[in-house]
Motif scaffolding. Structure first.
Motif, PDB file in Angstrom:
ATOM      1  N   ARG A  54       0.846  -1.187   0.000  1.00 41.52           N
ATOM      2  CA  ARG A  54       0.000   0.000   0.000  1.00 41.52           C
ATOM      3  C   ARG A  54       0.883   1.240   0.000  1.00 41.52           C
ATOM      4  N   ILE A  55       0.313   2.331  -0.451  1.00 37.19           N
ATOM      5  CA  ILE A  55       1.002   3.615  -0.361  1.00 37.19           C
ATOM      6  C   ILE A  55       0.899   4.058   1.086  1.00 37.19           C
ATOM      7  N   GLN A  56       2.006   4.239   1.729  1.00 46.25           N
ATOM      8  CA  GLN A  56       2.015   4.578   3.151  1.00 46.25           C
ATOM      9  C   GLN A  56       2.060   6.098   3.304  1.00 46.25           C
ATOM     10  N   ARG A 102      -3.692   3.882 -10.163  1.00 43.27           N
ATOM     11  CA  ARG A 102      -2.657   3.216 -10.963  1.00 43.27           C
ATOM     12  C   ARG A 102      -2.086   1.983 -10.288  1.00 43.27           C
ATOM     13  N   PHE A 103      -2.231   1.872  -8.971  1.00 46.09           N
ATOM     14  CA  PHE A 103      -1.621   0.763  -8.245  1.00 46.09           C
ATOM     15  C   PHE A 103      -2.620  -0.262  -7.735  1.00 46.09           C
ATOM     16  N   SER A 104      -3.841  -0.214  -8.177  1.00 41.12           N
ATOM     17  CA  SER A 104      -4.859  -1.135  -7.705  1.00 41.12           C
ATOM     18  C   SER A 104      -4.798  -2.447  -8.489  1.00 41.12           C
ATOM     19  N   ILE A 105      -4.823  -3.565  -7.760  1.00 42.37           N
ATOM     20  CA  ILE A 105      -4.842  -4.884  -8.387  1.00 42.37           C
ATOM     21  C   ILE A 105      -6.215  -5.500  -8.163  1.00 42.37           C
ATOM     22  N   CYS A 106      -6.831  -5.946  -9.248  1.00 45.37           N
ATOM     23  CA  CYS A 106      -8.116  -6.636  -9.161  1.00 45.37           C
ATOM     24  C   CYS A 106      -8.058  -7.864 -10.069  1.00 45.37           C
ATOM     25  N   ARG A 161      -4.443  -5.402   3.989  1.00 44.67           N
ATOM     26  CA  ARG A 161      -4.780  -4.507   2.886  1.00 44.67           C
ATOM     27  C   ARG A 161      -5.539  -3.313   3.444  1.00 44.67           C
ATOM     28  N   ASN A 162      -5.487  -2.228   2.720  1.00 43.16           N
ATOM     29  CA  ASN A 162      -6.192  -1.018   3.133  1.00 43.16           C
ATOM     30  C   ASN A 162      -7.494  -0.937   2.336  1.00 43.16           C
ATOM     31  N   PRO A 163      -8.640  -1.180   2.991  1.00 45.27           N
ATOM     32  CA  PRO A 163      -9.905  -1.199   2.248  1.00 45.27           C
ATOM     33  C   PRO A 163     -10.273   0.153   1.631  1.00 45.27           C
ATOM     34  N   VAL A 164      -9.794   1.232   2.195  1.00 42.79           N
ATOM     35  CA  VAL A 164     -10.088   2.551   1.646  1.00 42.79           C
ATOM     36  C   VAL A 164      -9.341   2.755   0.332  1.00 42.79           C
ATOM     37  N   ASP A 165      -8.079   2.358   0.307  1.00 44.46           N
ATOM     38  CA  ASP A 165      -7.263   2.550  -0.889  1.00 44.46           C
ATOM     39  C   ASP A 165      -7.513   1.494  -1.949  1.00 44.46           C
TER      40      ASP A 165
END
Length: 110
Positions: free
Chosen positions: A25-27, A46-50, A69-73
């Motif tokens: 995650r982006i910290q 740009r960094f989301s994996i699905c 995982r960060n559910p918001v991001d």
């Protein structure tokens, strides 16, 4: 060891035949003052994996993530969890076992 790796700012730029995707995650808390000009919301996309995004990669490509995982991001969608290439749950379990072993070595039978 002649290992090829990519550090990218857009997952769509990765070649489809890669062996491993290691996503974190982006910290935001680590961006500090120097990250003031960092466009956080644009980077999230740009960094989301699905699951749909993984379709372009090899059936042998491993997906790793340190969790949680960060559910918001939404950097790692839950629809990836069922993909056999998702190795982050076993990665987390193995990390737990390693930490347990290290504590036992350090503390002995205390």
């Amino acid at each position: 060891h002649n290992i090829v790796f990519y550090e990218i700012d857009d997952l769509t730029l990765l070649p489809p035949a890669i062996d491993v995707i290691y996503q974190t995650r982006i910290q935001k808390e680590r961006l500090g003052i120097g990250g003031a000009d960092f466009d956080y919301s644009a980077s999230r996309e740009r960094f989301s994996i699905c699951a749909e995004g993984l379709e372009r990669f090899s059936k042998e490509t491993i997906v790793m993530h340190p969790l949680p995982r960060n559910p918001v991001d939404n950097e790692l969608a839950t629809d990836v969890d069922q993909d056999p290439r998702a190795k982050y749950f076993s990665q987390a379990q193995n990390g737990l076992f390693v930490r347990m072993a290290l504590l036992k070595m350090i503390l002995g039978n205390a």
